[in-house]
Design an enzyme around this catalytic site. Structure first.
Site, PDB file in Angstrom:
ATOM      1  N   ASP A  51      -3.545 -52.372 -25.111  1.00 26.80           N
ATOM      2  CA  ASP A  51      -2.237 -51.705 -25.065  1.00 26.80           C
ATOM      3  C   ASP A  51      -2.042 -50.939 -23.762  1.00 26.80           C
ATOM      4  O   ASP A  51      -0.948 -50.913 -23.206  1.00 26.80           O
ATOM      5  CB  ASP A  51      -2.107 -50.739 -26.248  1.00 26.80           C
ATOM      6  CG  ASP A  51      -1.922 -51.484 -27.556  1.00 26.80           C
ATOM      7  OD1 ASP A  51      -1.320 -52.567 -27.543  1.00 26.80           O
ATOM      8  OD2 ASP A  51      -2.391 -50.986 -28.598  1.00 26.80           O
ATOM      9  N   GLY A  52      -3.123 -50.308 -23.286  1.00 30.65           N
ATOM     10  CA  GLY A  52      -3.026 -49.539 -22.049  1.00 30.65           C
ATOM     11  C   GLY A  52      -2.578 -50.425 -20.885  1.00 30.65           C
ATOM     12  O   GLY A  52      -1.721 -50.040 -20.090  1.00 30.65           O
ATOM     13  N   GLU A 124       5.809 -42.966 -25.088  1.00 30.47           N
ATOM     14  CA  GLU A 124       6.253 -41.584 -25.265  1.00 30.47           C
ATOM     15  C   GLU A 124       6.367 -40.848 -23.948  1.00 30.47           C
ATOM     16  O   GLU A 124       5.875 -41.314 -22.914  1.00 30.47           O
ATOM     17  CB  GLU A 124       5.280 -40.785 -26.164  1.00 30.47           C
ATOM     18  CG  GLU A 124       3.972 -40.336 -25.539  1.00 30.47           C
ATOM     19  CD  GLU A 124       2.895 -41.392 -25.467  1.00 30.47           C
ATOM     20  OE1 GLU A 124       2.589 -41.792 -24.325  1.00 30.47           O
ATOM     21  OE2 GLU A 124       2.386 -41.827 -26.501  1.00 30.47           O
ATOM     22  N   ARG A 150       6.469 -22.764 -28.789  1.00 37.35           N
ATOM     23  CA  ARG A 150       5.422 -22.188 -27.936  1.00 37.35           C
ATOM     24  C   ARG A 150       4.094 -22.758 -28.391  1.00 37.35           C
ATOM     25  O   ARG A 150       3.748 -22.702 -29.579  1.00 37.35           O
ATOM     26  CB  ARG A 150       5.415 -20.668 -28.083  1.00 37.35           C
ATOM     27  CG  ARG A 150       4.344 -20.033 -27.226  1.00 37.35           C
ATOM     28  CD  ARG A 150       4.438 -18.534 -27.226  1.00 37.35           C
ATOM     29  NE  ARG A 150       3.608 -18.025 -26.152  1.00 37.35           N
ATOM     30  CZ  ARG A 150       3.723 -16.846 -25.604  1.00 37.35           C
ATOM     31  NH1 ARG A 150       4.661 -16.024 -26.015  1.00 37.35           N
ATOM     32  NH2 ARG A 150       2.906 -16.476 -24.651  1.00 37.35           N
ATOM     33  N   ASP A 152       0.795 -25.848 -27.147  1.00 40.72           N
ATOM     34  CA  ASP A 152       0.179 -26.719 -26.129  1.00 40.72           C
ATOM     35  C   ASP A 152       1.166 -27.746 -25.561  1.00 40.72           C
ATOM     36  O   ASP A 152       1.058 -28.128 -24.401  1.00 40.72           O
ATOM     37  CB  ASP A 152      -1.005 -27.485 -26.732  1.00 40.72           C
ATOM     38  CG  ASP A 152      -2.235 -26.608 -26.866  1.00 40.72           C
ATOM     39  OD1 ASP A 152      -2.115 -25.391 -26.603  1.00 40.72           O
ATOM     40  OD2 ASP A 152      -3.309 -27.138 -27.236  1.00 40.72           O
ATOM     41  N   ASN A 166       1.515 -39.728 -30.707  1.00 34.07           N
ATOM     42  CA  ASN A 166       2.298 -39.136 -31.794  1.00 34.07           C
ATOM     43  C   ASN A 166       1.525 -39.075 -33.110  1.00 34.07           C
ATOM     44  O   ASN A 166       1.577 -38.085 -33.831  1.00 34.07           O
ATOM     45  CB  ASN A 166       3.576 -39.965 -31.972  1.00 34.07           C
ATOM     46  CG  ASN A 166       4.310 -39.639 -33.259  1.00 34.07           C
ATOM     47  OD1 ASN A 166       4.945 -38.604 -33.371  1.00 34.07           O
ATOM     48  ND2 ASN A 166       4.203 -40.527 -34.245  1.00 34.07           N
ATOM     49  N   ALA A 187      -0.192 -28.233 -31.429  1.00 33.40           N
ATOM     50  CA  ALA A 187      -0.680 -26.849 -31.573  1.00 33.40           C
ATOM     51  C   ALA A 187       0.402 -25.803 -31.310  1.00 33.40           C
ATOM     52  O   ALA A 187       0.332 -25.026 -30.343  1.00 33.40           O
ATOM     53  CB  ALA A 187      -1.883 -26.624 -30.642  1.00 33.40           C
TER      54      ALA A 187
HETATM   55  P1  NAP Z   1      -6.476 -44.190 -23.049  1.00 32.73           P
HETATM   56  O1  NAP Z   1      -6.604 -42.708 -23.175  1.00 32.73           O
HETATM   57  O2  NAP Z   1      -7.445 -44.911 -22.203  1.00 32.73           O
HETATM   58  O3  NAP Z   1      -6.527 -44.876 -24.498  1.00 32.73           O
HETATM   59  C1  NAP Z   1      -5.740 -44.466 -25.550  1.00 32.73           C
HETATM   60  C2  NAP Z   1      -5.918 -45.396 -26.732  1.00 32.73           C
HETATM   61  O4  NAP Z   1      -4.632 -45.521 -27.331  1.00 32.73           O
HETATM   62  C3  NAP Z   1      -6.394 -46.814 -26.392  1.00 32.73           C
HETATM   63  O5  NAP Z   1      -7.293 -47.237 -27.398  1.00 32.73           O
HETATM   64  C4  NAP Z   1      -5.123 -47.627 -26.435  1.00 32.73           C
HETATM   65  O6  NAP Z   1      -5.329 -48.972 -26.831  1.00 32.73           O
HETATM   66  C5  NAP Z   1      -4.373 -46.909 -27.536  1.00 32.73           C
HETATM   67  N1  NAP Z   1      -2.935 -47.073 -27.533  1.00 32.73           N
HETATM   68  C6  NAP Z   1      -2.054 -47.144 -26.492  1.00 32.73           C
HETATM   69  N2  NAP Z   1      -0.805 -47.296 -26.948  1.00 32.73           N
HETATM   70  C7  NAP Z   1      -0.890 -47.332 -28.298  1.00 32.73           C
HETATM   71  C8  NAP Z   1       0.062 -47.505 -29.323  1.00 32.73           C
HETATM   72  N3  NAP Z   1       1.374 -47.630 -29.065  1.00 32.73           N
HETATM   73  N4  NAP Z   1      -0.368 -47.508 -30.610  1.00 32.73           N
HETATM   74  C9  NAP Z   1      -1.679 -47.371 -30.896  1.00 32.73           C
HETATM   75  N5  NAP Z   1      -2.641 -47.211 -29.972  1.00 32.73           N
HETATM   76  C10 NAP Z   1      -2.226 -47.200 -28.678  1.00 32.73           C
HETATM   77  O7  NAP Z   1      -4.979 -44.482 -22.512  1.00 32.73           O
HETATM   78  P2  NAP Z   1      -4.215 -45.849 -22.371  1.00 32.73           P
HETATM   79  O8  NAP Z   1      -5.012 -46.977 -22.931  1.00 32.73           O
HETATM   80  O9  NAP Z   1      -3.741 -45.951 -20.978  1.00 32.73           O
HETATM   81  O10 NAP Z   1      -2.971 -45.596 -23.340  1.00 32.73           O
HETATM   82  C11 NAP Z   1      -2.040 -44.568 -23.068  1.00 32.73           C
HETATM   83  C12 NAP Z   1      -1.606 -44.016 -24.385  1.00 32.73           C
HETATM   84  O11 NAP Z   1      -2.678 -43.298 -24.975  1.00 32.73           O
HETATM   85  C13 NAP Z   1      -0.485 -43.005 -24.307  1.00 32.73           C
HETATM   86  O12 NAP Z   1       0.760 -43.614 -24.167  1.00 32.73           O
HETATM   87  C14 NAP Z   1      -0.659 -42.271 -25.634  1.00 32.73           C
HETATM   88  O13 NAP Z   1       0.076 -42.862 -26.685  1.00 32.73           O
HETATM   89  C15 NAP Z   1      -2.138 -42.436 -25.948  1.00 32.73           C
HETATM   90  N6  NAP Z   1      -2.792 -41.127 -25.906  1.00 32.73           N
HETATM   91  C16 NAP Z   1      -3.289 -40.642 -27.076  1.00 32.73           C
HETATM   92  C17 NAP Z   1      -3.824 -39.363 -27.135  1.00 32.73           C
HETATM   93  C18 NAP Z   1      -4.340 -38.875 -28.449  1.00 32.73           C
HETATM   94  O14 NAP Z   1      -4.292 -39.632 -29.409  1.00 32.73           O
HETATM   95  N7  NAP Z   1      -4.807 -37.637 -28.516  1.00 32.73           N
HETATM   96  C19 NAP Z   1      -3.880 -38.574 -26.001  1.00 32.73           C
HETATM   97  C20 NAP Z   1      -3.374 -39.097 -24.810  1.00 32.73           C
HETATM   98  C21 NAP Z   1      -2.808 -40.378 -24.775  1.00 32.73           C
HETATM   99  P3  NAP Z   1      -6.111 -50.058 -25.948  1.00 32.73           P
HETATM  100  O15 NAP Z   1      -7.553 -49.736 -26.109  1.00 32.73           O
HETATM  101  O16 NAP Z   1      -5.716 -51.360 -26.568  1.00 32.73           O
HETATM  102  O17 NAP Z   1      -5.633 -49.913 -24.524  1.00 32.73           O
END
Ligand code: NAP
Length: 266
Positions: A51-52, A124, A150, A152, A166, A187
């Site tokens: 997805d990333g 998002e 107010r 994080d 989300n 938070a």
């Molecule tokens: P990452 O921090 O390397 O990985 C975040 C994880 O979220 C990966 O396993 C990714 O899947 C998965 N992911 C991405 N979009 C998703 C979706 N729409 N539904 C379910 N899982 C999803 O960052 P990244 O891979 O570049 O992805 C960026 C996304 O990470 C952001 O858009 C945000 O949604 C999410 N994120 C989550 C948190 C949290 O949950 N606390 C914090 C920051 C960001 P893959 O392994 O297939 O790439």
């Protein structure tokens, strides 16, 4: 032959990946596709990775409305945006070659910062504090003050983004067939001075969400749009809307959004 015949691959551009992908490029050419090296010339854009990578592919190619996207996950991975994986590339080619191509349409949000540049997001926009201090924001719905937050930060997600950040912020998973904007708290402080709803809320796509940041000693919030962060000094306001723009992806039969939710979380 379909007019969707120019294919661009988005992937980690290292020698090993290029070697591994050569058979895929050949297979695409055998099926009558031209593999192009410039996304602007393509009418089908394929991301290699999870997805990333899909999020990056869509962002780096400019959220193309006149192209169709497809995500190819690695062999054994299940992901939300990728209906196919490296082992099922033939299925992807067959799907694209069908005259009646079945597509998914994923709504995106538009984010305008300080009445200036507009950005898009497929997952998002998140507004967060980068320092130990909390961040304070007035939240307006259609120009009416709704609450003062107010804490994080706030996560404002699309339906497909609802399973990402989300969800970790206790937001609901939303069917992508419902174009809508969800706001989830990270938070929040709730006391006699600051009171928020305390739960996520979901807005109809025609509403306008405005976040007005209060400069109370925290003037360097970070704004993340999917997986890209923007540190913009002195952000005063962020307006989030949703119009009719969508990201179109090739659809694999019997792999609904809810199938993928079940596979990933249950
Ligand atoms: P990452 O921090 O390397 O990985 C975040 C994880 O979220 C990966 O396993 C990714 O899947 C998965 N992911 C991405 N979009 C998703 C979706 N729409 N539904 C379910 N899982 C999803 O960052 P990244 O891979 O570049 O992805 C960026 C996304 O990470 C952001 O858009 C945000 O949604 C999410 N994120 C989550 C948190 C949290 O949950 N606390 C914090 C920051 C960001 P893959 O392994 O297939 O790439």
């Amino acid at each position: 032959m379909t007019t969707r015949n120019k294919m661009y691959f988005y992937f980690h551009n290292d020698n090993e990946t290029i070697e591994n992908l050569k058979p895929l490029f050949s297979l695409a050419e055998e099926h009558g596709f031209e593999v192009v090296d410039n996304a602007k010339k393509a009418n089908i854009i394929v991301s290699i990775g999870g997805d990333g990578m899909f999020l990056q592919a869509v962002r780096k190619t400019g959220f193309r409305q006149d192209a169709i996207y497809a995500g190819l996950a690695r062999e054994d991975e299940s992901s939300f945006y990728c209906d196919f994986n490296l082992g099922s590339f033939d299925d992807l080619l067959d799907s694209v070659l069908k005259t009646e191509l079945e597509v998914r349409r994923f709504p995106i949000i538009t984010v305008q910062i300080n009445d200036g540049t507009k950005f898009h997001s497929l997952n998002e926009v998140a507004v967060q504090s980068t320092i130990v201090k909390t961040i304070v924001m007035d939240v307006y719905i259609d120009d009416e003050l709704f609450e003062t937050f107010r804490g994080d930060g706030l996560v404002v997600s699309t339906p497909t983004g609802s399973t990402g950040y989300n969800k970790s912020a206790n937001g609901a998973v939303v069917d992508p067939l419902i174009p809508s904007i969800q706001v989830s708290e990270v938070a929040s402080m709730n006391n006699n001075n600051y009171r928020t709803l305390g739960s996520s809320f979901i807005l109809n796509k025609d509403r306008k969400l405005t976040l007005k940041l209060k400069q109370e000693g925290n003037v360097h919030p970070i704004i993340s749009l999917d997986n890209e962060a923007h540190s913009i000094q002195r952000i005063d306001n962020i307006v989030v809307t949703m119009d009719d723009q969508v990201i179109k992806t090739v659809k694999l039969k019997h792999n609904s959004f809810w199938d993928r939710v079940k596979r990933s979380f249950l």
